[in-house]
Design a protein around this motif. Structure first.
Motif, PDB file in Angstrom:
ATOM      1  N   GLY A  76      47.911  21.712  18.352  1.00 22.94           N
ATOM      2  CA  GLY A  76      49.354  21.145  18.899  1.00 22.94           C
ATOM      3  C   GLY A  76      50.351  21.531  17.935  1.00 22.94           C
ATOM      4  O   GLY A  76      51.297  22.098  18.251  1.00 22.94           O
ATOM      5  N   ASN A  77      50.170  21.533  16.628  1.00 25.42           N
ATOM      6  CA  ASN A  77      51.400  21.698  15.681  1.00 25.42           C
ATOM      7  C   ASN A  77      51.678  23.114  15.601  1.00 25.42           C
ATOM      8  O   ASN A  77      52.747  23.614  15.691  1.00 25.42           O
ATOM      9  CB  ASN A  77      50.740  21.235  14.301  1.00 25.42           C
ATOM     10  N   THR A  78      50.553  24.074  15.791  1.00 26.43           N
ATOM     11  CA  THR A  78      50.678  25.533  15.730  1.00 26.43           C
ATOM     12  C   THR A  78      51.313  26.081  16.927  1.00 26.43           C
ATOM     13  O   THR A  78      52.217  27.116  16.686  1.00 26.43           O
ATOM     14  CB  THR A  78      49.622  26.445  15.186  1.00 26.43           C
ATOM     15  N   GLN A  79      50.893  25.389  18.108  1.00 23.72           N
ATOM     16  CA  GLN A  79      51.558  25.860  19.257  1.00 23.72           C
ATOM     17  C   GLN A  79      52.978  25.416  19.343  1.00 23.72           C
ATOM     18  O   GLN A  79      54.070  26.259  19.742  1.00 23.72           O
ATOM     19  CB  GLN A  79      50.655  25.489  20.519  1.00 23.72           C
ATOM     20  N   GLY A  80      53.470  24.270  18.596  1.00 20.15           N
ATOM     21  CA  GLY A  80      54.565  23.773  18.604  1.00 20.15           C
ATOM     22  C   GLY A  80      55.522  24.611  17.946  1.00 20.15           C
ATOM     23  O   GLY A  80      56.708  25.293  18.227  1.00 20.15           O
ATOM     24  N   LEU A  81      55.197  24.852  16.792  1.00 19.91           N
ATOM     25  CA  LEU A  81      55.773  25.642  15.710  1.00 19.91           C
ATOM     26  C   LEU A  81      56.052  27.105  16.386  1.00 19.91           C
ATOM     27  O   LEU A  81      57.209  27.519  16.298  1.00 19.91           O
ATOM     28  CB  LEU A  81      55.129  25.745  14.548  1.00 19.91           C
ATOM     29  N   ALA A  82      55.367  27.685  16.827  1.00 17.79           N
ATOM     30  CA  ALA A  82      55.061  29.099  17.502  1.00 17.79           C
ATOM     31  C   ALA A  82      56.286  29.205  18.537  1.00 17.79           C
ATOM     32  O   ALA A  82      57.121  29.890  18.604  1.00 17.79           O
ATOM     33  CB  ALA A  82      53.910  29.869  18.052  1.00 17.79           C
ATOM     34  N   LYS A  83      56.244  28.032  19.460  1.00 16.73           N
ATOM     35  CA  LYS A  83      57.349  28.099  20.586  1.00 16.73           C
ATOM     36  C   LYS A  83      58.802  27.941  20.117  1.00 16.73           C
ATOM     37  O   LYS A  83      59.726  28.322  20.599  1.00 16.73           O
ATOM     38  CB  LYS A  83      57.096  27.056  21.522  1.00 16.73           C
ATOM     39  N   MET A  84      58.831  27.063  18.872  1.00 20.46           N
ATOM     40  CA  MET A  84      60.193  26.642  18.286  1.00 20.46           C
ATOM     41  C   MET A  84      60.750  27.891  17.801  1.00 20.46           C
ATOM     42  O   MET A  84      62.005  28.072  17.611  1.00 20.46           O
ATOM     43  CB  MET A  84      60.079  25.674  17.336  1.00 20.46           C
ATOM     44  N   VAL A  85      59.917  28.856  16.977  1.00 19.99           N
ATOM     45  CA  VAL A  85      60.732  29.943  16.237  1.00 19.99           C
ATOM     46  C   VAL A  85      60.913  31.382  17.118  1.00 19.99           C
ATOM     47  O   VAL A  85      61.591  32.162  16.811  1.00 19.99           O
ATOM     48  CB  VAL A  85      59.564  30.462  15.162  1.00 19.99           C
ATOM     49  N   ILE A  86      60.189  31.243  18.336  1.00 22.25           N
ATOM     50  CA  ILE A  86      60.570  32.466  19.318  1.00 22.25           C
ATOM     51  C   ILE A  86      62.085  32.371  19.645  1.00 22.25           C
ATOM     52  O   ILE A  86      62.481  31.177  19.966  1.00 22.25           O
ATOM     53  CB  ILE A  86      59.596  32.256  20.670  1.00 22.25           C
ATOM     54  N   GLY A  87      62.660  33.582  19.406  1.00 24.23           N
ATOM     55  CA  GLY A  87      64.031  33.602  19.942  1.00 24.23           C
ATOM     56  C   GLY A  87      65.023  33.330  18.637  1.00 24.23           C
ATOM     57  O   GLY A  87      66.243  33.346  18.907  1.00 24.23           O
ATOM     58  N   GLN A  88      64.622  33.029  17.482  1.00 21.19           N
ATOM     59  CA  GLN A  88      65.107  32.663  16.319  1.00 21.19           C
ATOM     60  C   GLN A  88      65.298  33.923  15.544  1.00 21.19           C
ATOM     61  O   GLN A  88      64.561  34.633  15.371  1.00 21.19           O
ATOM     62  CB  GLN A  88      64.377  31.452  15.689  1.00 21.19           C
ATOM     63  N   ASN A  89      66.412  33.865  14.578  1.00 21.04           N
ATOM     64  CA  ASN A  89      66.647  34.786  13.564  1.00 21.04           C
ATOM     65  C   ASN A  89      65.422  34.685  12.584  1.00 21.04           C
ATOM     66  O   ASN A  89      65.367  33.575  11.820  1.00 21.04           O
ATOM     67  CB  ASN A  89      67.851  34.392  12.833  1.00 21.04           C
ATOM     68  N   ALA A  90      64.614  35.697  12.519  1.00 22.85           N
ATOM     69  CA  ALA A  90      63.517  35.915  11.590  1.00 22.85           C
ATOM     70  C   ALA A  90      63.803  35.509  10.188  1.00 22.85           C
ATOM     71  O   ALA A  90      62.948  34.781   9.512  1.00 22.85           O
ATOM     72  CB  ALA A  90      62.804  37.331  11.355  1.00 22.85           C
ATOM     73  N   GLU A  91      64.778  35.729   9.425  1.00 23.47           N
ATOM     74  CA  GLU A  91      65.265  35.479   8.155  1.00 23.47           C
ATOM     75  C   GLU A  91      65.460  34.119   7.692  1.00 23.47           C
ATOM     76  O   GLU A  91      64.997  33.573   6.793  1.00 23.47           O
ATOM     77  CB  GLU A  91      66.368  36.659   7.321  1.00 23.47           C
ATOM     78  N   GLU A  92      66.367  33.620   8.988  1.00 22.43           N
ATOM     79  CA  GLU A  92      66.507  32.194   8.884  1.00 22.43           C
ATOM     80  C   GLU A  92      65.432  31.326   9.006  1.00 22.43           C
ATOM     81  O   GLU A  92      65.054  30.423   8.024  1.00 22.43           O
ATOM     82  CB  GLU A  92      67.593  31.967   9.833  1.00 22.43           C
ATOM     83  N   VAL A  93      64.435  31.849   9.816  1.00 19.94           N
ATOM     84  CA  VAL A  93      63.129  30.895   9.887  1.00 19.94           C
ATOM     85  C   VAL A  93      62.141  31.286   8.498  1.00 19.94           C
ATOM     86  O   VAL A  93      61.878  29.863   8.027  1.00 19.94           O
ATOM     87  CB  VAL A  93      62.300  31.582  11.046  1.00 19.94           C
ATOM     88  N   MET A  94      62.247  32.280   8.131  1.00 17.93           N
ATOM     89  CA  MET A  94      61.484  32.589   6.704  1.00 17.93           C
ATOM     90  C   MET A  94      62.066  31.644   5.528  1.00 17.93           C
ATOM     91  O   MET A  94      61.245  31.084   5.104  1.00 17.93           O
ATOM     92  CB  MET A  94      61.705  34.007   6.493  1.00 17.93           C
TER      93      MET A  94
END
Length: 79
Positions: free
Chosen positions: A33-51
């Motif tokens: 649940g946690n990893t699926q949620g995290l994965a969905k939250m980062v899709i469409g986001q700026n990679a450097e900001e997420v990093m």
């Protein structure tokens, strides 16, 4: 690309980035649940900001699935 995680319940992260934006993220193993949620939250986001946001988050020991994702992004962007 597939990044082999270190020190987490998940064993790998599938990651794709296009034009600086995360387009695909999937954790192999880990707390589903946690990893699926995290994965969905980062899709469409700026990679450097997420990093930057996820770097240093701890779960077990000195790392976590979010922290490992930040390392995967760093490796992806370095290639």
């Amino acid at each position: 690309m597939q990044y082999r995680t270190k020190g987490t319940c998940s064993s790998a992260i599938e990651l794709e980035i296009e034009n600086g934006v995360i387009t695909h993220c999937k954790f192999i193993g880990g707390c589903r649940g946690n990893t699926q949620g995290l994965a969905k939250m980062v899709i469409g986001q700026n990679a450097e900001e997420v990093m930057q946001r996820l770097r240093g988050i701890e779960c077990r020991g000195a790392t976590s699935c979010p922290d490992q994702l930040s390392h995967a992004i760093e490796e992806y962007l370095a290639k």
